[in-house]
Design an enzyme around this catalytic site. Sequence first.
Site, mmCIF file in Angstrom:
data_model
loop_
_atom_site.group_PDB
_atom_site.id
_atom_site.type_symbol
_atom_site.label_atom_id
_atom_site.label_comp_id
_atom_site.label_asym_id
_atom_site.label_seq_id
_atom_site.Cartn_x
_atom_site.Cartn_y
_atom_site.Cartn_z
ATOM 1 N N ASP A 166 -29.649 45.586 45.496
ATOM 2 C CA ASP A 166 -30.168 44.218 45.552
ATOM 3 C C ASP A 166 -30.533 43.852 44.115
ATOM 4 O OD1 ASP A 166 -31.864 42.430 48.042
ATOM 5 O OD2 ASP A 166 -32.014 41.901 45.924
ATOM 6 N N PRO A 192 -27.173 36.509 51.458
ATOM 7 C CA PRO A 192 -26.779 35.132 51.794
ATOM 8 C C PRO A 192 -25.423 34.819 51.192
ATOM 9 C CG PRO A 192 -28.468 35.143 50.073
ATOM 10 C CD PRO A 192 -28.259 36.571 50.458
ATOM 11 N N ASP A 203 -19.894 40.259 63.047
ATOM 12 C CA ASP A 203 -20.492 39.249 63.926
ATOM 13 C C ASP A 203 -20.191 37.856 63.379
ATOM 14 O OD1 ASP A 203 -22.196 38.480 66.165
ATOM 15 O OD2 ASP A 203 -23.646 37.833 64.644
ATOM 16 N N GLU A 253 -14.740 31.014 61.144
ATOM 17 C CA GLU A 253 -15.250 30.996 62.529
ATOM 18 C C GLU A 253 -15.515 29.596 63.080
ATOM 19 O OE1 GLU A 253 -18.904 33.305 61.748
ATOM 20 O OE2 GLU A 253 -20.040 31.578 62.431
ATOM 21 N N LYS A 308 -35.189 40.529 54.398
ATOM 22 C CA LYS A 308 -35.881 40.793 55.661
ATOM 23 C C LYS A 308 -35.022 41.634 56.613
ATOM 24 C CE LYS A 308 -36.483 36.310 55.934
ATOM 25 N NZ LYS A 308 -36.202 35.923 54.537
ATOM 26 N N SER A 335 -23.722 38.960 58.408
ATOM 27 C CA SER A 335 -24.378 37.935 57.573
ATOM 28 C C SER A 335 -23.602 36.627 57.540
ATOM 29 C CB SER A 335 -24.644 38.487 56.182
ATOM 30 O OG SER A 335 -25.679 39.455 56.268
HETATM 31 P P1 NAD Z 1 -33.282 37.321 52.828
HETATM 32 O O1 NAD Z 1 -33.259 36.093 51.976
HETATM 33 O O2 NAD Z 1 -34.583 37.838 53.333
HETATM 34 O O3 NAD Z 1 -32.565 38.510 52.010
HETATM 35 C C1 NAD Z 1 -31.374 38.379 51.309
HETATM 36 C C2 NAD Z 1 -31.379 39.440 50.205
HETATM 37 O O4 NAD Z 1 -30.104 39.443 49.576
HETATM 38 C C3 NAD Z 1 -32.421 39.179 49.092
HETATM 39 O O5 NAD Z 1 -33.228 40.332 48.903
HETATM 40 C C4 NAD Z 1 -31.572 38.899 47.868
HETATM 41 O O6 NAD Z 1 -32.174 39.346 46.657
HETATM 42 C C5 NAD Z 1 -30.319 39.701 48.197
HETATM 43 N N1 NAD Z 1 -29.136 39.336 47.441
HETATM 44 C C6 NAD Z 1 -28.764 38.125 46.965
HETATM 45 N N2 NAD Z 1 -27.589 38.232 46.315
HETATM 46 C C7 NAD Z 1 -27.222 39.543 46.389
HETATM 47 C C8 NAD Z 1 -26.106 40.288 45.917
HETATM 48 N N3 NAD Z 1 -25.127 39.687 45.225
HETATM 49 N N4 NAD Z 1 -26.039 41.607 46.196
HETATM 50 C C9 NAD Z 1 -27.025 42.209 46.881
HETATM 51 N N5 NAD Z 1 -28.120 41.564 47.352
HETATM 52 C C10 NAD Z 1 -28.202 40.246 47.109
HETATM 53 O O7 NAD Z 1 -32.279 37.038 54.013
HETATM 54 P P2 NAD Z 1 -32.256 37.733 55.471
HETATM 55 O O8 NAD Z 1 -33.212 37.012 56.364
HETATM 56 O O9 NAD Z 1 -32.338 39.196 55.328
HETATM 57 O O10 NAD Z 1 -30.793 37.293 55.953
HETATM 58 C C11 NAD Z 1 -29.622 37.773 55.310
HETATM 59 C C12 NAD Z 1 -28.443 36.935 55.776
HETATM 60 O O11 NAD Z 1 -28.185 37.200 57.153
HETATM 61 C C13 NAD Z 1 -28.691 35.421 55.749
HETATM 62 O O12 NAD Z 1 -28.430 34.867 54.478
HETATM 63 C C14 NAD Z 1 -27.736 34.891 56.785
HETATM 64 O O13 NAD Z 1 -26.534 34.525 56.147
HETATM 65 C C15 NAD Z 1 -27.493 36.094 57.695
HETATM 66 N N6 NAD Z 1 -27.933 35.873 59.080
HETATM 67 C C16 NAD Z 1 -27.045 36.043 60.092
HETATM 68 C C17 NAD Z 1 -27.435 35.851 61.417
HETATM 69 C C18 NAD Z 1 -26.501 36.053 62.590
HETATM 70 O O14 NAD Z 1 -26.810 35.602 63.721
HETATM 71 N N7 NAD Z 1 -25.373 36.721 62.438
HETATM 72 C C19 NAD Z 1 -28.753 35.471 61.674
HETATM 73 C C20 NAD Z 1 -29.647 35.325 60.612
HETATM 74 C C21 NAD Z 1 -29.241 35.533 59.314
#
Ligand code: NAD
Length: 332
Positions: free
Chosen positions: A174, A207, A259, A264, A154, A234
């Site tokens: 991905d 993730p 971030d 942390e 997303k 992330s």
């Molecule tokens: P999501 O589940 O929609 O997307 C994650 C994508 O990563 C998926 O398409 C998956 O196939 C891919 N993936 C998994 N393993 C992989 C790899 N080894 N190499 C490449 N791609 C891989 O998740 P999202 O909503 O896009 O969120 C991503 C991450 O952002 C979350 O897991 C979370 O840790 C982080 N996040 C951080 C904050 C913040 O405030 N800093 C807030 C929300 C989310």
Amino acid sequence: MITAVFDTKPYDREHLQPAAASSGIELRWLEFRLTQESAPAARGAEAVCVFVNDQLDRVCLAALAALGVKLVALRCTGFNHVDLAAAKELKLTVTRVPVYSPYAVAEHAVALLLTLNRKTHRAYNRVREQNFALSGLVGFDLHGKTAGIVGTGKIGRIVAQILRGFGMKVLAYDPFPNREWAAAQGVEYADASSVLGLSHVVSLHVPLTPETRHLIRQETLDLMQPGAILLNVSRGALIDTTALIEALKSGRLGGVALDVYEEEEGIFFEDLSGQVLQDDELARLLTFPNVLITSHQAFLTREALSDIARTTVANLAALAAGQPYLEGSELG
Ligand code: NAD
């Protein structure tokens, strides 16, 4: 139903309190994090509500179960900090917020990139000191450069689209590529090494799992273009901090914006301005002129906080009413 809300900040209360109004859920605000040591504070509660840096290991979960807690409601997406196997054994239901404004996080990643590249944070400080000189503030055009998006879920997809809007070429990796989206947005999928090797800007949107821990380490840093910018909004442990510091010291990386940080917990979200920073690697990172760090604030928009509050309260209310949880929110 009484819910102990750990690691509460004023912005959590502002959004959770109205969302819970007339739901029959009584929220008990606790300002400290949930750990094995602080678990007894959940006494009398049927549910606990936690965030990204609470430590839900087996001992902590066992302590919660012994107190009669039935539900662990995460007010975040990631669940790498929860021992799900232990939760299952202990018959604790774990819910999360599977989706909240992905724009909040994606836009913050881009804000970090623009700030780091054009050095607006340094310019702001200079001008306030009536230093109107420009030396040291040279950046580069993003237009025409290549961005590498690791993880096109997303958030990664939105970052890719924003960067396409800047006229960047976007490469993505991905394991589950979304080819229809890529074709529509002019994004090209490639293998992980090519994405790292060909990009001027690399942004991580995966993730944290055992497979992605230290995705960025010495071998993968060596693949990156000299002068490249690395963004991580992330999870901190996607990057091996020791290797990152070496790459920065050698001058190989052009800049790093974070971030999130591997260690942390107990630091981010707290005001430690009057204290001696005990984390030597974070202290070292803060000395580099080409490192920009924010304290896990990518989610911090009104829209994201409202989404988080709404889903968290819906998950709690479902437990109270014995109904199913919001789709995709139940784990373990
Ligand atoms: P999501 O589940 O929609 O997307 C994650 C994508 O990563 C998926 O398409 C998956 O196939 C891919 N993936 C998994 N393993 C992989 C790899 N080894 N190499 C490449 N791609 C891989 O998740 P999202 O909503 O896009 O969120 C991503 C991450 O952002 C979350 O897991 C979370 O840790 C982080 N996040 C951080 C904050 C913040 O405030 N800093 C807030 C929300 C989310």
